[in-house]
Design an enzyme around this catalytic site. Sequence first.
Site, PDB file in Angstrom:
ATOM      1  N   HIS A  79      -1.921  -1.903 -10.041  1.00 56.36           N
ATOM      2  CA  HIS A  79      -3.037  -1.364  -9.269  1.00 56.36           C
ATOM      3  C   HIS A  79      -4.358  -2.182  -9.021  1.00 56.36           C
ATOM      4  CE1 HIS A  79      -5.460   1.556  -7.141  1.00 56.36           C
ATOM      5  NE2 HIS A  79      -4.162   2.259  -6.659  1.00 56.36           N
ATOM      6  N   HIS A 101       0.852  -1.318  -0.080  1.00 54.53           N
ATOM      7  CA  HIS A 101      -0.043   0.008  -0.012  1.00 54.53           C
ATOM      8  C   HIS A 101       0.864   1.141  -0.032  1.00 54.53           C
ATOM      9  CE1 HIS A 101      -3.219   2.562   0.768  1.00 54.53           C
ATOM     10  NE2 HIS A 101      -3.644   2.385   1.859  1.00 54.53           N
ATOM     11  N   ASP A 116       3.042   5.423  -6.808  1.00 54.08           N
ATOM     12  CA  ASP A 116       4.475   5.367  -6.243  1.00 54.08           C
ATOM     13  C   ASP A 116       5.735   5.397  -7.024  1.00 54.08           C
ATOM     14  OD1 ASP A 116       3.589   5.281  -3.541  1.00 54.08           O
ATOM     15  OD2 ASP A 116       2.574   3.192  -3.669  1.00 54.08           O
TER      16      ASP A 116
HETATM   17  N1  CMC Z   1       5.310  -6.171 -10.498  1.00 53.88           N
HETATM   18  C1  CMC Z   1       5.240  -7.673 -11.191  1.00 53.88           C
HETATM   19  N2  CMC Z   1       4.209  -8.246 -11.258  1.00 53.88           N
HETATM   20  C2  CMC Z   1       2.974  -7.744 -10.868  1.00 53.88           C
HETATM   21  C3  CMC Z   1       2.988  -6.726 -10.247  1.00 53.88           C
HETATM   22  C4  CMC Z   1       4.157  -5.780 -10.164  1.00 53.88           C
HETATM   23  N3  CMC Z   1       4.306  -4.647  -9.511  1.00 53.88           N
HETATM   24  N4  CMC Z   1       1.730  -6.042  -9.895  1.00 53.88           N
HETATM   25  C5  CMC Z   1       0.844  -7.280 -10.213  1.00 53.88           C
HETATM   26  N5  CMC Z   1       1.744  -8.014 -11.026  1.00 53.88           N
HETATM   27  C6  CMC Z   1       1.169  -9.224 -11.657  1.00 53.88           C
HETATM   28  C7  CMC Z   1       0.995 -10.300 -10.540  1.00 53.88           C
HETATM   29  O1  CMC Z   1       2.201 -11.006 -10.211  1.00 53.88           O
HETATM   30  C8  CMC Z   1      -0.118 -11.263 -11.024  1.00 53.88           C
HETATM   31  O2  CMC Z   1       0.509 -12.184 -12.000  1.00 53.88           O
HETATM   32  P1  CMC Z   1       0.106 -13.474 -12.289  1.00 53.88           P
HETATM   33  O3  CMC Z   1      -1.327 -13.503 -12.436  1.00 53.88           O
HETATM   34  O4  CMC Z   1       0.977 -13.899 -13.503  1.00 53.88           O
HETATM   35  O5  CMC Z   1       0.341 -14.098 -10.941  1.00 53.88           O
HETATM   36  C9  CMC Z   1      -1.087 -10.060 -11.586  1.00 53.88           C
HETATM   37  O6  CMC Z   1      -0.040  -9.038 -12.223  1.00 53.88           O
HETATM   38  C10 CMC Z   1      -1.882  -9.585 -11.009  1.00 53.88           C
HETATM   39  O7  CMC Z   1      -1.748  -9.378  -9.624  1.00 53.88           O
HETATM   40  P2  CMC Z   1      -2.314  -9.355  -8.300  1.00 53.88           P
HETATM   41  O8  CMC Z   1      -1.597  -9.318  -7.119  1.00 53.88           O
HETATM   42  O9  CMC Z   1      -3.465 -10.256  -8.436  1.00 53.88           O
HETATM   43  O10 CMC Z   1      -3.115  -7.969  -8.520  1.00 53.88           O
HETATM   44  P3  CMC Z   1      -3.691  -6.937  -7.364  1.00 53.88           P
HETATM   45  O11 CMC Z   1      -4.860  -6.082  -7.813  1.00 53.88           O
HETATM   46  O12 CMC Z   1      -3.979  -7.762  -5.753  1.00 53.88           O
HETATM   47  O13 CMC Z   1      -2.367  -6.158  -7.084  1.00 53.88           O
HETATM   48  C11 CMC Z   1      -0.882  -4.604  -6.254  1.00 53.88           C
HETATM   49  C12 CMC Z   1      -2.235  -4.723  -6.747  1.00 53.88           C
HETATM   50  C13 CMC Z   1      -0.898  -3.051  -6.040  1.00 53.88           C
HETATM   51  C14 CMC Z   1      -0.814  -5.158  -4.656  1.00 53.88           C
HETATM   52  C15 CMC Z   1      -0.036  -5.276  -7.151  1.00 53.88           C
HETATM   53  O14 CMC Z   1       0.094  -4.438  -8.452  1.00 53.88           O
HETATM   54  C16 CMC Z   1       1.682  -4.760  -6.608  1.00 53.88           C
HETATM   55  O15 CMC Z   1       2.187  -5.845  -5.491  1.00 53.88           O
HETATM   56  N6  CMC Z   1       2.309  -3.844  -7.156  1.00 53.88           N
HETATM   57  C17 CMC Z   1       3.374  -3.415  -6.309  1.00 53.88           C
HETATM   58  C18 CMC Z   1       3.295  -2.640  -5.115  1.00 53.88           C
HETATM   59  C19 CMC Z   1       2.844  -1.339  -5.450  1.00 53.88           C
HETATM   60  O16 CMC Z   1       3.463  -0.544  -6.313  1.00 53.88           O
HETATM   61  N7  CMC Z   1       2.010  -1.005  -4.471  1.00 53.88           N
HETATM   62  C20 CMC Z   1       1.437   0.575  -4.519  1.00 53.88           C
HETATM   63  C21 CMC Z   1       0.006   0.396  -4.755  1.00 53.88           C
HETATM   64  S1  CMC Z   1      -0.512   2.384  -5.342  1.00 53.88           S
HETATM   65  C22 CMC Z   1      -0.810   2.851  -3.742  1.00 53.88           C
HETATM   66  C23 CMC Z   1      -2.396   3.031  -3.378  1.00 53.88           C
HETATM   67  O17 CMC Z   1      -3.115   3.376  -4.297  1.00 53.88           O
HETATM   68  O18 CMC Z   1      -2.234   2.593  -2.166  1.00 53.88           O
END
Ligand code: CMC
Length: 385
Positions: A260, A221, A311
Amino acid sequence: MATPTVDRGLEDVVAAESKICFIDGKEGRLVYEGYDIRDLAEKSTFEEVAYLLWYGQLPTRGQLSDLSKRLESLRSLPVPLRDVMEHLPPNAQPMDVLRTAVSGLAILEPAETKPGPSSIGGALRLTAVLPSIISAADRFRRGLEPLPERPGLSHAAHVAYLLSGKTATELDVRAMDVALILHADHELNASTFSARVTASTLSDLYSAVTSAVGTLKGPLHGGANERVMAMLREIGTIDRAEVAVREKLARHERIMGFGHRVYKVEDPRATILREWSRRLGEENHDMRWYDLLRKVESVVHQEKGLYPNVDLYSGSVYTLLGIPDDLFTPLFAASRVVGWTAHVLEEYNDLRLIRPTALYTGPTRLTYVPIDERVAAEPASAVPR
Ligand code: CMC
């Protein structure tokens, strides 16, 4: 009875009605109280946006002036809180200090935190004092006294001064104002949701914000921008960027600053901060971070089709403003506190205890075994329960 479906991560659950913030994840739009974030980032100030989020409309000049004066009058740390902070271990994480300080304020200023509409006073107090807390936490750990307040500065100018320890240029102040505006709210993100859950039990405003600070701390987050800067420092030079990113992806590492839960296109806040990263880089004759980020962005997009989130560029903006990496997430909190408190006030106004259910997957009819007859078994899970 039909088995209920579980929505892990509550992705498709609509858990509240709210007039505060709207996100269109497909179009990449973010709207506060009806106003597009791009207009607010270009034309308004943090104080104006805070008024908008708390009161639901943009202020007149007189209302804005009253709010700005009130915020300026609420910046001081209470002496007992200062004393507590001074005695915390110098290696404490600034987010942990911030969480402890907000919790401590609840005891010292109980009148500001009562559940109900009067807690708008607490919202103002927290917004005004959080930057002072963050700055003092940074100063104490370095064996220094907190910086004296500087009267007459806007909120953004004061935050830039407190967190960098130097007088900010006009461009720096505007960059800070924009960053504060962009982080002020984001619908039912995890920390805002946790604040609303706490408020929905009729707990007080400061407890709700304490919950929110703890939730924001996590790297998925609020902690991502600090990790983006760590990644850039590790990569070092632009010629290493492509290989380094590809290696990370091959190891299935998440690249911070990308992806995201809600945006399926570029996060509009990333678009604005990219431009500020460039402008500040040019002003400082230091394009290192901007150039590296552009490279990382293109490799991640090529490899994974992922777009930047807020971020990705915010860390480079803060670095160019002279702010240490581990104050980025506290700074996020210093802005998001407006959104948290606006949501808590909305929750108090139409209160319903938030209490979802879980799909139970354990046994239900075990026979109780007296303690002396029990045989130690391998735990089913590595986590003690
Ligand atoms: N790097 C590499 N792969 C990623 C990333 C990333 N940053 N984000 C998503 N993916 C891939 C993930 O591995 C998955 O692939 P697969 O289906 O092959 O397993 C797919 O994309 C879907 O990911 P998810 O975790 O199911 O998607 P989510 O909606 O739960 O994730 C997230 C959202 C923000 C947790 C994730 O994109 C992430 O971990 N990002 C990196 C951390 C980050 O930058 N956080 C700041 C968020 S913005 C601040 C805010 O608004 O609070």
